[in-house]
Design an enzyme around this catalytic site. Structure first.
Site, PDB file in Angstrom:
ATOM      1  N   TYR A 135      52.264  34.759  42.237  1.00  6.30           N
ATOM      2  CA  TYR A 135      51.098  35.540  42.289  1.00  6.30           C
ATOM      3  C   TYR A 135      51.540  36.899  42.077  1.00  6.30           C
ATOM      4  CZ  TYR A 135      46.634  37.119  43.980  1.00  6.30           C
ATOM      5  OH  TYR A 135      45.210  37.690  44.171  1.00  6.30           O
ATOM      6  N   ALA A 186      53.833  38.334  40.209  1.00  8.23           N
ATOM      7  CA  ALA A 186      54.299  38.442  38.921  1.00  8.23           C
ATOM      8  C   ALA A 186      53.042  38.677  37.956  1.00  8.23           C
ATOM      9  CB  ALA A 186      55.148  37.244  38.645  1.00  8.23           C
ATOM     10  N   ILE A 228      40.207  40.767  51.531  1.00  4.87           N
ATOM     11  CA  ILE A 228      39.028  40.793  51.166  1.00  4.87           C
ATOM     12  C   ILE A 228      38.304  39.301  51.810  1.00  4.87           C
ATOM     13  CG2 ILE A 228      36.906  40.555  49.455  1.00  4.87           C
ATOM     14  CD1 ILE A 228      38.584  43.272  49.576  1.00  4.87           C
ATOM     15  N   ASN A 284      38.331  37.859  36.194  1.00  2.44           N
ATOM     16  CA  ASN A 284      38.198  37.544  37.513  1.00  2.44           C
ATOM     17  C   ASN A 284      38.954  36.249  38.260  1.00  2.44           C
ATOM     18  OD1 ASN A 284      37.305  38.113  40.615  1.00  2.44           O
ATOM     19  ND2 ASN A 284      36.272  36.132  40.100  1.00  2.44           N
ATOM     20  N   LYS A 301      49.928  39.230  38.803  1.00  2.00           N
ATOM     21  CA  LYS A 301      49.051  40.497  39.206  1.00  2.00           C
ATOM     22  C   LYS A 301      49.731  41.750  38.796  1.00  2.00           C
ATOM     23  CE  LYS A 301      45.565  38.097  40.638  1.00  2.00           C
ATOM     24  NZ  LYS A 301      44.302  38.103  39.801  1.00  2.00           N
TER      25      LYS A 301
END
Length: 244
Positions: free
Chosen positions: A150, A152, A185, A85, A154
């Protein structure tokens, strides 16, 4: 749901990671190791849940990862669940993005996931079973302006996960690898966003709201449990219909 399972969650001090740690602890995990660079922020979790242990860990530090994994093996003889995470963002348009920002995001979000999985997957394979859950993002599946680094990383973890789902089970071990791709979120990182930005996020989401960390934790709990025992190599989008 997690009876007798030993779980490791990176980035466990706040936001989504913290919620996953609490959810696992409340659902009968034998032990949840909450790994983060901010050990002090996990003191209250340890006080509240006897089955939670805070561990100061940098996912870029391969030596310390190896020591930690050996510690867990010596204490429990197994690792059942890994939740990758931990992550960072350093957003900017491509012409303004620095090499340092590219490298930092790549090191934490992509290589950090590789580091943790490389150290823990063999323990799972040896034990015959396990669940690896990696946080991706809808940005990793559909892109976003100003997030080249980011996106790339993920997208990269989704590709690695697909390979792992085949690699770790090829000799018969029930080791599964899946991703979760959150949408918008509510986390500590969104608290200071302008209200017009938050309104845009809500408007873009068909269900008309931003997600809660618990929405993501519920998905992680499912993928960690035996209820998802025939699911591997998949990316679960938890985004309120943002990307369909």
């Amino acid at each position: 749901m997690l009876n007798n399972k030993v779980c490791i969650v990176t980035g466990g001090a706040q936001g989504i990671g913290r919620c996953i740690v609490e959810t696992f602890a409340k659902n009968d995990a034998l032990q949840v190791y909450a790994c983060d660079m901010n050990l002090a922020a996990m003191a209250d979790l340890e006080a509240k849940y006897p089955n939670v242990t805070g561990i100061e860990l940098n996912v870029c530090d391969r030596e310390n990862i190896a020591h930690f994994v050996e510690q867990v093996k010596s204490e429990h003889g197994k690792i059942d669940v890994l939740v990758n995470n931990a992550g960072v963002t350093r957003d900017n348009l491509i012409e303004k993005m620095t090499e340092e920002d590219w490298d930092l995001v790549s090191d934490v979000n992509l290589k950090g996931v590789f580091n943790m999985t490389q150290a823990i997957a063999p323990v799972m394979v040896e034990g015959g079973a396990g669940s690896i859950i990696t946080m991706s993002s809808v940005v990793g599946t559909d892109g976003n302006i100003g997030q080249s680094n980011y996106a790339a990383t993920k997208g990269g973890v989704i590709a690695m996960t697909k390979g792992w789902s085949k690699e770790f089970s090829r000799k018969g071990a029930q080791v599964r690898a899946n991703c979760i791709a959150p949408g918008f979120i509510e986390t500590p990182m969104t608290v200071d966003l302008p209200e017009k930005v938050l309104d845009f996020m809500r408007h873009k989401t068909p269900l008309g709201r931003m997600g809660k960390p618990q929405d993501i934790a519920n998905g992680a709990l499912f993928l960690a449990s035996d209820n998802s025992g025939f699911i591997t190599g998949q990316t679960l989008k938890i985004d309120g219909g943002l990307v369909i």
